[in-house]
Design a protein around this motif. Structure first.
Motif, PDB file in Angstrom:
ATOM      1  N   ALA A   1       0.847  -0.935  -0.032  1.00  6.84           N
ATOM      2  CA  ALA A   1       0.028  -0.001  -0.077  1.00  6.84           C
ATOM      3  C   ALA A   1       0.864   1.210   0.182  1.00  6.84           C
ATOM      4  O   ALA A   1       0.369   2.179  -0.591  1.00  6.84           O
ATOM      5  N   ALA A   2       1.921   1.196   0.812  1.00 10.61           N
ATOM      6  CA  ALA A   2       2.826   2.204   0.836  1.00 10.61           C
ATOM      7  C   ALA A   2       3.505   2.605  -0.471  1.00 10.61           C
ATOM      8  O   ALA A   2       3.998   3.958  -0.765  1.00 10.61           O
TER       9      ALA A   2
ATOM     10  N   PHE B   1      -1.435   5.164   8.096  1.00 10.59           N
ATOM     11  CA  PHE B   1      -2.382   5.375   6.745  1.00 10.59           C
ATOM     12  C   PHE B   1      -3.354   6.383   7.574  1.00 10.59           C
ATOM     13  O   PHE B   1      -4.118   5.813   8.243  1.00 10.59           O
TER      14      PHE B   1
ATOM     15  N   GLU C   1      -7.511   8.970   2.108  1.00  8.35           N
ATOM     16  CA  GLU C   1      -7.596   8.200   0.922  1.00  8.35           C
ATOM     17  C   GLU C   1      -6.881   6.858   0.940  1.00  8.35           C
ATOM     18  O   GLU C   1      -7.120   5.843   0.612  1.00  8.35           O
ATOM     19  N   ASP C   2      -5.456   7.098   1.716  1.00  9.21           N
ATOM     20  CA  ASP C   2      -4.603   6.166   1.606  1.00  9.21           C
ATOM     21  C   ASP C   2      -5.013   4.920   2.454  1.00  9.21           C
ATOM     22  O   ASP C   2      -4.854   3.671   2.158  1.00  9.21           O
ATOM     23  N   ARG C   3      -5.725   5.393   3.379  1.00 12.56           N
ATOM     24  CA  ARG C   3      -6.159   4.176   4.430  1.00 12.56           C
ATOM     25  C   ARG C   3      -7.477   3.483   3.830  1.00 12.56           C
ATOM     26  O   ARG C   3      -7.554   2.224   4.025  1.00 12.56           O
TER      27      ARG C   3
ATOM     28  N   ARG D   1      -7.860   2.865   0.745  1.00 11.93           N
ATOM     29  CA  ARG D   1      -7.247   1.633  -0.119  1.00 11.93           C
ATOM     30  C   ARG D   1      -6.813   0.268   0.680  1.00 11.93           C
ATOM     31  O   ARG D   1      -6.622  -0.504  -0.326  1.00 11.93           O
TER      32      ARG D   1
END
Length: 135
Positions: A15-16, A40, A43-45, A47
């Motif tokens: 993810a990162a 996260f 939006e990053d979390r 995903r």
């Protein structure tokens, strides 16, 4: 998609590094959830999906939304009696073209069979292109 995520290290690393969607699976997701929430946000979390999955549970595997482009597993091969159910689960999550990487420590049970007689290297863009992580 990661099988047997444990603390989430492999899937959260994906993810990162830009995975369009990272699906982390295990029977217990408490520590992986804490790590995802701590590292996260926004939006990053969103995903990152954490889903319960017991190998061999076809209904749960189907609910994850396969096929996946990439299946990851690290330190998940402990008992030879689990090989068949792991292979069946991976097959239910894959399609033609799916790439799977399994890492195992020395001393893991043997014999285990390679998926191909002559493995070929992955395409150079496979790990760096977010579109390759999830169909």
């Amino acid at each position: 998609m990661e099988l047997g995520t444990g603390c989430g290290l492999v899937g959260l690393t994906a993810a990162a590094h830009g995975a369009q969607e990272a699906v982390l699976t295990d029977q217990v997701l408490h520590v992986a959830t804490i790590n995802a929430d701590a590292n996260f946000e926004g939006e990053d979390r969103r995903r990152i999906r954490l889903e319960r999955l017991k190998w061999g549970d076809e209904e749960a595997a189907t609910a994850l939304g396969p096929p996946f482009d990439l299946i990851l597993g690290s330190d998940i091969i402990y008992h030879a009696q689990d090989f068949d159910v792991l292979a069946e689960t991976m097959a239910s999550l894959a399609a033609v073209g799916t790439v799977a990487y399994l890492c195992t420590p020395d001393g893991s049970p043997r014999p285990w069979r390679p998926c191909r007689a002559t493995p070929s290297p992955p395409p150079s863009s496979s790990l760096h292109s977010p579109s390759r992580w999830r169909r």
